[in-house]
Design a protein around this motif. Sequence first.
Motif, PDB file in Angstrom:
ATOM      1  N   GLY A 152       0.831  -1.193   0.000  1.00  0.00           N
ATOM      2  CA  GLY A 152       0.000   0.000   0.000  1.00  0.00           C
ATOM      3  C   GLY A 152       0.866   1.242   0.000  1.00  0.00           C
ATOM      4  O   GLY A 152       2.069   1.196   0.253  1.00  0.00           O
ATOM      5  N   ALA A 153       0.248   2.349  -0.281  1.00  0.00           N
ATOM      6  CA  ALA A 153       0.979   3.610  -0.380  1.00  0.00           C
ATOM      7  C   ALA A 153       1.358   4.137   0.993  1.00  0.00           C
ATOM      8  O   ALA A 153       0.639   3.936   1.969  1.00  0.00           O
ATOM      9  CB  ALA A 153       0.133   4.633  -1.131  1.00  0.00           C
ATOM     10  N   GLY A 154       2.498   4.808   1.059  1.00  0.00           N
ATOM     11  CA  GLY A 154       2.938   5.376   2.324  1.00  0.00           C
ATOM     12  C   GLY A 154       3.867   6.553   2.128  1.00  0.00           C
ATOM     13  O   GLY A 154       4.455   6.730   1.052  1.00  0.00           O
ATOM     14  N   VAL A 155       3.981   7.359   3.179  1.00  0.00           N
ATOM     15  CA  VAL A 155       4.890   8.502   3.174  1.00  0.00           C
ATOM     16  C   VAL A 155       5.853   8.359   4.343  1.00  0.00           C
ATOM     17  O   VAL A 155       5.441   8.083   5.470  1.00  0.00           O
ATOM     18  CB  VAL A 155       4.132   9.840   3.303  1.00  0.00           C
ATOM     19  CG1 VAL A 155       5.121  11.012   3.248  1.00  0.00           C
ATOM     20  CG2 VAL A 155       3.089   9.976   2.199  1.00  0.00           C
ATOM     21  N   ILE A 156       7.133   8.507   4.061  1.00  0.00           N
ATOM     22  CA  ILE A 156       8.166   8.494   5.090  1.00  0.00           C
ATOM     23  C   ILE A 156       8.693   9.916   5.227  1.00  0.00           C
ATOM     24  O   ILE A 156       9.275  10.462   4.293  1.00  0.00           O
ATOM     25  CB  ILE A 156       9.319   7.531   4.718  1.00  0.00           C
ATOM     26  CG1 ILE A 156       8.785   6.104   4.561  1.00  0.00           C
ATOM     27  CG2 ILE A 156      10.421   7.574   5.782  1.00  0.00           C
ATOM     28  CD1 ILE A 156       9.834   5.107   4.072  1.00  0.00           C
ATOM     29  N   TYR A 157       8.470  10.505   6.390  1.00  0.00           N
ATOM     30  CA  TYR A 157       8.909  11.879   6.617  1.00  0.00           C
ATOM     31  C   TYR A 157      10.280  11.906   7.291  1.00  0.00           C
ATOM     32  O   TYR A 157      10.512  11.202   8.271  1.00  0.00           O
ATOM     33  CB  TYR A 157       7.906  12.629   7.491  1.00  0.00           C
ATOM     34  CG  TYR A 157       6.684  13.098   6.734  1.00  0.00           C
ATOM     35  CD1 TYR A 157       6.752  14.178   5.860  1.00  0.00           C
ATOM     36  CD2 TYR A 157       5.464  12.457   6.888  1.00  0.00           C
ATOM     37  CE1 TYR A 157       5.646  14.612   5.158  1.00  0.00           C
ATOM     38  CE2 TYR A 157       4.329  12.884   6.194  1.00  0.00           C
ATOM     39  CZ  TYR A 157       4.436  13.957   5.335  1.00  0.00           C
ATOM     40  OH  TYR A 157       3.326  14.387   4.642  1.00  0.00           O
ATOM     41  N   ILE A 192      -2.144  17.364  -1.387  1.00  0.00           N
ATOM     42  CA  ILE A 192      -2.131  15.970  -1.818  1.00  0.00           C
ATOM     43  C   ILE A 192      -3.342  15.260  -1.218  1.00  0.00           C
ATOM     44  O   ILE A 192      -3.439  15.104  -0.008  1.00  0.00           O
ATOM     45  CB  ILE A 192      -0.836  15.250  -1.369  1.00  0.00           C
ATOM     46  CG1 ILE A 192       0.387  15.960  -1.943  1.00  0.00           C
ATOM     47  CG2 ILE A 192      -0.861  13.792  -1.797  1.00  0.00           C
ATOM     48  CD1 ILE A 192       0.460  15.972  -3.442  1.00  0.00           C
ATOM     49  N   ASN A 193      -4.269  14.868  -2.057  1.00  0.00           N
ATOM     50  CA  ASN A 193      -5.492  14.222  -1.578  1.00  0.00           C
ATOM     51  C   ASN A 193      -5.560  12.807  -2.133  1.00  0.00           C
ATOM     52  O   ASN A 193      -6.255  12.529  -3.107  1.00  0.00           O
ATOM     53  CB  ASN A 193      -6.724  15.030  -1.985  1.00  0.00           C
ATOM     54  CG  ASN A 193      -7.993  14.493  -1.341  1.00  0.00           C
ATOM     55  OD1 ASN A 193      -7.928  13.770  -0.351  1.00  0.00           O
ATOM     56  ND2 ASN A 193      -9.130  14.843  -1.904  1.00  0.00           N
ATOM     57  N   LYS A 194      -4.813  11.906  -1.497  1.00  0.00           N
ATOM     58  CA  LYS A 194      -4.795  10.495  -1.896  1.00  0.00           C
ATOM     59  C   LYS A 194      -5.475   9.707  -0.781  1.00  0.00           C
ATOM     60  O   LYS A 194      -5.004   9.688   0.355  1.00  0.00           O
ATOM     61  CB  LYS A 194      -3.362  10.024  -2.106  1.00  0.00           C
ATOM     62  CG  LYS A 194      -3.242   8.577  -2.580  1.00  0.00           C
ATOM     63  CD  LYS A 194      -1.789   8.259  -2.905  1.00  0.00           C
ATOM     64  CE  LYS A 194      -1.594   6.783  -3.246  1.00  0.00           C
ATOM     65  NZ  LYS A 194      -2.330   6.385  -4.471  1.00  0.00           N
ATOM     66  N   ASN A 195      -6.568   9.057  -1.101  1.00  0.00           N
ATOM     67  CA  ASN A 195      -7.410   8.442  -0.075  1.00  0.00           C
ATOM     68  C   ASN A 195      -6.841   7.166   0.524  1.00  0.00           C
ATOM     69  O   ASN A 195      -7.165   6.817   1.655  1.00  0.00           O
ATOM     70  CB  ASN A 195      -8.800   8.133  -0.649  1.00  0.00           C
ATOM     71  CG  ASN A 195      -9.587   9.390  -0.937  1.00  0.00           C
ATOM     72  OD1 ASN A 195      -9.399  10.402  -0.274  1.00  0.00           O
ATOM     73  ND2 ASN A 195     -10.450   9.338  -1.937  1.00  0.00           N
ATOM     74  N   ASP A 196      -5.995   6.454  -0.237  1.00  0.00           N
ATOM     75  CA  ASP A 196      -5.614   5.104   0.190  1.00  0.00           C
ATOM     76  C   ASP A 196      -4.190   5.013   0.735  1.00  0.00           C
ATOM     77  O   ASP A 196      -3.529   3.981   0.595  1.00  0.00           O
ATOM     78  CB  ASP A 196      -5.787   4.114  -0.966  1.00  0.00           C
ATOM     79  CG  ASP A 196      -4.934   4.476  -2.180  1.00  0.00           C
ATOM     80  OD1 ASP A 196      -4.420   5.608  -2.236  1.00  0.00           O
ATOM     81  OD2 ASP A 196      -4.792   3.624  -3.078  1.00  0.00           O
ATOM     82  N   ILE A 197      -3.693   6.071   1.368  1.00  0.00           N
ATOM     83  CA  ILE A 197      -2.395   5.990   2.035  1.00  0.00           C
ATOM     84  C   ILE A 197      -2.554   5.112   3.268  1.00  0.00           C
ATOM     85  O   ILE A 197      -3.413   5.355   4.111  1.00  0.00           O
ATOM     86  CB  ILE A 197      -1.881   7.387   2.435  1.00  0.00           C
ATOM     87  CG1 ILE A 197      -1.585   8.208   1.166  1.00  0.00           C
ATOM     88  CG2 ILE A 197      -0.628   7.287   3.304  1.00  0.00           C
ATOM     89  CD1 ILE A 197      -1.149   9.638   1.448  1.00  0.00           C
ATOM     90  N   ARG A 198      -1.707   4.082   3.375  1.00  0.00           N
ATOM     91  CA  ARG A 198      -1.874   3.085   4.437  1.00  0.00           C
ATOM     92  C   ARG A 198      -0.921   3.290   5.600  1.00  0.00           C
ATOM     93  O   ARG A 198      -1.153   2.784   6.689  1.00  0.00           O
ATOM     94  CB  ARG A 198      -1.666   1.660   3.869  1.00  0.00           C
ATOM     95  CG  ARG A 198      -2.711   1.241   2.857  1.00  0.00           C
ATOM     96  CD  ARG A 198      -3.932   0.578   3.502  1.00  0.00           C
ATOM     97  NE  ARG A 198      -4.765   1.460   4.277  1.00  0.00           N
ATOM     98  CZ  ARG A 198      -5.750   2.204   3.759  1.00  0.00           C
ATOM     99  NH1 ARG A 198      -5.981   2.203   2.469  1.00  0.00           N
ATOM    100  NH2 ARG A 198      -6.489   2.963   4.545  1.00  0.00           N
ATOM    101  N   PHE A 199       0.183   3.992   5.383  1.00  0.00           N
ATOM    102  CA  PHE A 199       1.093   4.213   6.507  1.00  0.00           C
ATOM    103  C   PHE A 199       1.828   5.538   6.379  1.00  0.00           C
ATOM    104  O   PHE A 199       2.080   6.021   5.274  1.00  0.00           O
ATOM    105  CB  PHE A 199       2.108   3.063   6.636  1.00  0.00           C
ATOM    106  CG  PHE A 199       3.130   2.995   5.529  1.00  0.00           C
ATOM    107  CD1 PHE A 199       4.347   3.649   5.638  1.00  0.00           C
ATOM    108  CD2 PHE A 199       2.889   2.258   4.380  1.00  0.00           C
ATOM    109  CE1 PHE A 199       5.300   3.589   4.630  1.00  0.00           C
ATOM    110  CE2 PHE A 199       3.831   2.181   3.365  1.00  0.00           C
ATOM    111  CZ  PHE A 199       5.035   2.842   3.480  1.00  0.00           C
TER     112      PHE A 199
END
Length: 266
Positions: free
Chosen positions: A4-9, A68-75
Motif C-alpha cells: 500500500g501507499a505510504g509517506v516516510i517523513y 495531496i489528496n490520496k485516499n488510500d495511504i496506508r502508513f
Amino acid sequence: KVRGAGVIYVSSRKLAEQVSGFLLEKGFDGVAYYHGGMETSDRILIQQQFLSGQLRIIVATNAFGMGINKNDIRFILHVNMPLSVEAYVQEIGRAGRDGLPAVAILLYSEGDEWQASHLIERDFPIRSEIEWVIHHEASNLTAEEFIGDDKIERIKELNKALLKGNILDPYERIERIDAELENRKKEKIMKLYLLKKWILSTECRKSSIASYFNQELQNKTKTCCDRCGATLDELIAILPKQLQDIPREDQNWRMQLKQLFTGRAE
C-alpha cells in the motif's frame, strides 16, 4: 512489511535522498524522494505519479503533503521528530482517508529533540542578520545566499509593519524585530517539548492527542496504539488483507535502516 501507499517523513533534503536510495537498493519498488530543493516540474511529476499509483512510497521533508489528496495511504512513518503535535497530526491525517485502517509510526530515541530544536534555531535569523537587512533596505544588495529567503522574508514582513506604525528609527525596529522573532522561536521550541511530552506519556496515544486539542476520543478501536498494548505486527494485521506483504525473508533490512538513521545497528 506493509503493502500500500505510504509517506516516510525525514528532517532534511539529504536524508530524503539517502533513505529513498537505500529502499531502492533493498528492492522496494515505486520509491521516490521529494523536497523543496527540487525543480517544480519534478515535484509535480512525483505528486502525480504518487496519486496515480505509479509510485508507492514517498520519502519526503515536510514540503510534501499540502494539496495531496490520496485516499488510500496506508502508513505514515516519521524517521525524525516533527516540530509540534499540530504538525504531526496534520501529517498522519493524510493516511486512511478512505475510511480503512492505516498505521502511523514515529521513531524516537532520547535526545532526538535536540536535533529538532537545532532546526528551529536555524530557521530564525540572528541579530546580525536582522541588522544587515534593515541597514541595507534601501540598497540593491541581496543577501539570500548567506541569510536565506525565508529569514529575509520574515524580517521584511515585520519591518514593513513597523514602518506602517510610524516606527522610523532603524535601531528601534531592529530591537523590536529581534524581540518578536525570539518570542516566536521560544513558542516553537515549547511546542516541540509538548510533542516530546506526548511521546513519553504512558497514556493512550489517541486519547492524549484528543485531549491536547480539548476534545474527547470517540469510538476507540480495540487495536489502538502501543500505549494500549498493541504491537506493530498487530497494528499491521488490521490493515486491509490484500495490502499486507506476508513473506518476511529479509528481516535484516530493519537493522540496516536503523543503522542508516542512527549510526548504530544494535
